[in-house]
Design an enzyme around this catalytic site. Structure first.
Site, PDB file in Angstrom:
ATOM      1  N   ASP A  62       0.878  -1.170   0.000  1.00  0.00           N
ATOM      2  CA  ASP A  62       0.000   0.000   0.000  1.00  0.00           C
ATOM      3  C   ASP A  62       0.912   1.216   0.000  1.00  0.00           C
ATOM      4  O   ASP A  62       1.597   1.484   0.992  1.00  0.00           O
ATOM      5  CB  ASP A  62      -0.889  -0.014   1.248  1.00  0.00           C
ATOM      6  N   PHE A  94     -10.030  10.990  -9.231  1.00  0.00           N
ATOM      7  CA  PHE A  94     -11.472  11.171  -9.054  1.00  0.00           C
ATOM      8  C   PHE A  94     -12.121  11.344 -10.422  1.00  0.00           C
ATOM      9  O   PHE A  94     -11.518  11.888 -11.341  1.00  0.00           O
ATOM     10  CB  PHE A  94     -11.749  12.419  -8.192  1.00  0.00           C
ATOM     11  N   LYS A  95     -13.353  10.865 -10.559  1.00  0.00           N
ATOM     12  CA  LYS A  95     -14.085  11.046 -11.811  1.00  0.00           C
ATOM     13  C   LYS A  95     -14.436  12.537 -11.969  1.00  0.00           C
ATOM     14  O   LYS A  95     -14.557  13.276 -10.986  1.00  0.00           O
ATOM     15  CB  LYS A  95     -15.386  10.221 -11.801  1.00  0.00           C
ATOM     16  N   VAL A  96     -14.624  12.937 -13.238  1.00  0.00           N
ATOM     17  CA  VAL A  96     -14.878  14.352 -13.545  1.00  0.00           C
ATOM     18  C   VAL A  96     -16.091  14.889 -12.773  1.00  0.00           C
ATOM     19  O   VAL A  96     -16.078  16.018 -12.279  1.00  0.00           O
ATOM     20  CB  VAL A  96     -15.111  14.536 -15.066  1.00  0.00           C
ATOM     21  N   GLN A 105     -10.334  16.192  -2.660  1.00  0.00           N
ATOM     22  CA  GLN A 105      -9.770  15.515  -3.837  1.00  0.00           C
ATOM     23  C   GLN A 105      -8.268  15.788  -3.948  1.00  0.00           C
ATOM     24  O   GLN A 105      -7.479  14.884  -4.243  1.00  0.00           O
ATOM     25  CB  GLN A 105     -10.466  15.993  -5.116  1.00  0.00           C
ATOM     26  N   TYR A 193      -5.464  15.900 -10.103  1.00  0.00           N
ATOM     27  CA  TYR A 193      -4.748  14.812 -10.768  1.00  0.00           C
ATOM     28  C   TYR A 193      -3.572  15.376 -11.570  1.00  0.00           C
ATOM     29  O   TYR A 193      -2.455  14.862 -11.518  1.00  0.00           O
ATOM     30  CB  TYR A 193      -5.702  14.036 -11.691  1.00  0.00           C
ATOM     31  N   VAL A 195      -1.927  18.207 -11.154  1.00  0.00           N
ATOM     32  CA  VAL A 195      -0.849  18.700 -10.280  1.00  0.00           C
ATOM     33  C   VAL A 195      -0.076  17.519  -9.684  1.00  0.00           C
ATOM     34  O   VAL A 195       1.157  17.548  -9.591  1.00  0.00           O
ATOM     35  CB  VAL A 195      -1.404  19.621  -9.172  1.00  0.00           C
ATOM     36  N   ARG A 231      -8.232   2.270 -21.533  1.00  0.00           N
ATOM     37  CA  ARG A 231      -9.522   1.799 -21.012  1.00  0.00           C
ATOM     38  C   ARG A 231      -9.314   1.066 -19.684  1.00  0.00           C
ATOM     39  O   ARG A 231      -8.998  -0.122 -19.650  1.00  0.00           O
ATOM     40  CB  ARG A 231     -10.198   0.869 -22.026  1.00  0.00           C
TER      41      ARG A 231
END
Length: 276
Positions: A62, A94-96, A105, A193, A195, A231
């Site tokens: 981890d 994180f998703k948009v 985040q 993300y 940065v 993907r």
């Protein structure tokens, strides 16, 4: 102690990491360690590759947990006397449309993508054997995010003399600025993300410079790379590359021949050095 060469891929129970392990199992002449935070998921991924006729090994890791990193370090030191290939692939995004507050985040993303990667390097780079290869998986988003920084920040991130401490201070400042709600005013782009991956790319440049200064004759090559738009759970189903295609550039850098002296300290995409 085993004299077999050894390769480790962080965050490799799925996605690009798993594809990198698959390719290394086919091409790397030694032991290949698949790692993941969750041992069950890691063992399941190992079983999947075993069904393909490959023979990866598993070790828990981890990157957010220093004790976990040090346990891997001690294992590698004891069993192999070092490390030949390290691919720092573990990362999160994180998703948009995620509604998590931006400051959260920023903190969570940088903790794993930048500080976790840095901690792995701090503990494992001293173990790298001569002719070792280190690949830090960054992203083209680091370039676009760099373009979104103020001129002052761009200058700092492009500097050939920036130190690791200075980089850590900048990454910490970004997280603090997001908490105060002043990150844009302070010249930062609006992407945690991006940065975090600026951090990974610049860290790679610094580490390569230090290797040149401190271990010049050992022919260790260290680079950052972009696997492309792949993907995965992270990038989603519309991405243009399969995970195996995304693994191509990281694997190319991990397997640079022993007589190669470049690329080193570069940002590489599609097996090509990109300007930073």
């Amino acid at each position: 102690m085993s004299s077999v060469p050894v390769a480790v891929v962080t965050g490799s129970n799925k996605g690009i990491g798993l594809a990198i392990v698959r390719a290394l199992c086919k091409q790397f002449p030694g032991d290949v360690y698949l790692t993941s935070r969750d041992p069950q998921r890691g063992q399941a991924a190992v079983a999947q590759l075993q069904q393909e006729g490959l023979r990866p090994l598993f070790h828990q890791l981890d990157v957010d947990d220093l004790q976990s990193i040090r346990a891997l370090r001690d294992f590698l030191k004891e069993k192999y006397g070092g490390l030949n290939v390290l691919v720092n692939n573990a990362g999160i995004a994180f998703k948009v449309h995620d509604t998590t507050p931006f400051a959260v985040q920023a903190e969570v993303t940088l903790k794993t993508n930048f500080f976790g990667t840095r901690n792995v390097c701090t503990e494992l780079l001293p173990l790298m054997k001569p002719y070792g290869r280190v690949v830090n998986v960054s992203s083209m988003v680091s370039s676009s995010a760099l373009g979104g920084c103020s001129q002052e920040l761009q200058q700092k991130f492009r500097s050939d003399t920036i130190t690791e401490d200075e980089l850590v201070q900048l990454m910490t400042k970004f997280v603090e600025d997001t908490k105060k709600g002043v990150h844009e005013k302070e010249g930062w782009p609006n992407t945690a993300y991006g940065v975090s991956k600026i951090g990974v790319t610049v860290l790679s440049r610094i580490q390569a410079r230090l290797l040149n200064e401190q271990r010049k004759g050992e022919h260790i090559l260290l680079n950052a790379c972009c696997p492309g738009w792949v993907r995965t759970d992270m990038a989603g189903p519309k991405a243009t590359k399969s995970p195996d295609e995304g693994a191509e550039t990281p694997v190319y850098l991990a397997l640079l021949p022993s007589n190669a002296d470049a690329p080193h300290g570069q940002f590489v995409s599609n097996k090509t050095v990109k300007p930073w």
